[in-house]
Design an enzyme around this catalytic site. Structure first.
Site, PDB file in Angstrom:
ATOM      1  N   GLU A   1     -13.483  -1.106   0.154  1.00 24.94           N
ATOM      2  CA  GLU A   1     -13.165  -0.011   1.069  1.00 24.94           C
ATOM      3  C   GLU A   1     -13.831   1.306   0.675  1.00 24.94           C
ATOM      4  OE1 GLU A   1      -8.892   0.331   1.975  1.00 24.94           O
ATOM      5  OE2 GLU A   1      -8.589  -1.595   0.956  1.00 24.94           O
TER       6      GLU A   1
ATOM      7  N   ARG B   1       0.822  -1.208   0.000  1.00 22.11           N
ATOM      8  CA  ARG B   1       0.000   0.000   0.000  1.00 22.11           C
ATOM      9  C   ARG B   1       0.860   1.264   0.000  1.00 22.11           C
ATOM     10  NH1 ARG B   1      -5.588  -1.401   1.614  1.00 22.11           N
ATOM     11  NH2 ARG B   1      -5.990   0.763   2.239  1.00 22.11           N
TER      12      ARG B   1
END
Length: 200
Positions: free
Chosen positions: A155, A56
């Site tokens: 998300e 990420r």
């Protein structure tokens, strides 16, 4: 898309999971992005997967050209592979239930799966909710769903910081941390509640 439309998706809350040790600072400072939390050194116990965080850390989100780690990640369903991977410590993990109207704030992003996955698509308007595979996201198990591990971790990404007043509930696995939650509330109207059904 209006706030009333969220009920169509059974969306009572957006969710964020964290270690009980981080709760007091979150209620004091707000829910911070990975970069902001580390910059201010407010993380006492990190439950994230270091390998996933390394991935990420190298990603930039579409539309806004910002690092993924500049966003606070929220889930549509907290009972997902991330929590499953940390199930041995789930009694110490609290799940924050946040106001779903955060979806109407500027600069949010919606994903149809784990934001770190190459196959995941990003959207920047709440109207995109109708493009998400809700049957898979809401399923109690992802094991028999094609690409289910990625999809279950869909998300909502919120830029930089979420104010504490957007946290409505702190859900926990058992009564074990009841007093810690009461103390961490610091006079706010945030409520604590045992919700074992959100866990494994």
């Amino acid at each position: 898309m209006t706030p009333e439309d969220l009920q169509e998706y059974g969306m009572d809350y957006l969710y964020h999971m964290t270690h009980i040790n981080n709760l007091a600072s979150i209620i004091r400072f707000g829910l911070l992005s990975h970069n902001a939390a580390h910059r201010l050194n407010v993380i006492q116990s990190d439950i994230s997967d270091p390998d996933v965080q390394d991935i990420r850390a190298g990603l930039v989100v579409p539309f806004y050209n910002r690092p993924l780690h500049d966003y606070v990640p929220l889930y549509f369903d907290p009972r997902n592979p991330m929590l499953y991977k940390r199930r041995e410590m789930q009694e110490d993990i609290v799940i924050l239930g946040l106001d779903p109207n955060l979806l109407f704030e500027p600069n949010i992003l919606i994903t149809d799966g784990n934001a770190a996955a190459r196959e995941t698509s990003f959207y920047k308007r709440p109207n995109a909710l109708n493009r998400l595979p809700w049957d898979s996201i809401r399923s109690r198990s992802w094991h028999n769903i094609e690409d289910g591990r990625r999809i279950k971790c869909a998300e909502v990404l919120f830029y930089d910081k979420i104010k504490p007043n957007k946290i409505q509930f702190v859900f926990c696995y058992s009564q074990r941390h009841r007093e810690a939650i009461i103390t961490a509330r610091q006079g706010t109207p945030i409520l604590g509640k045992v919700r074992k059904d959100l866990y494994f």
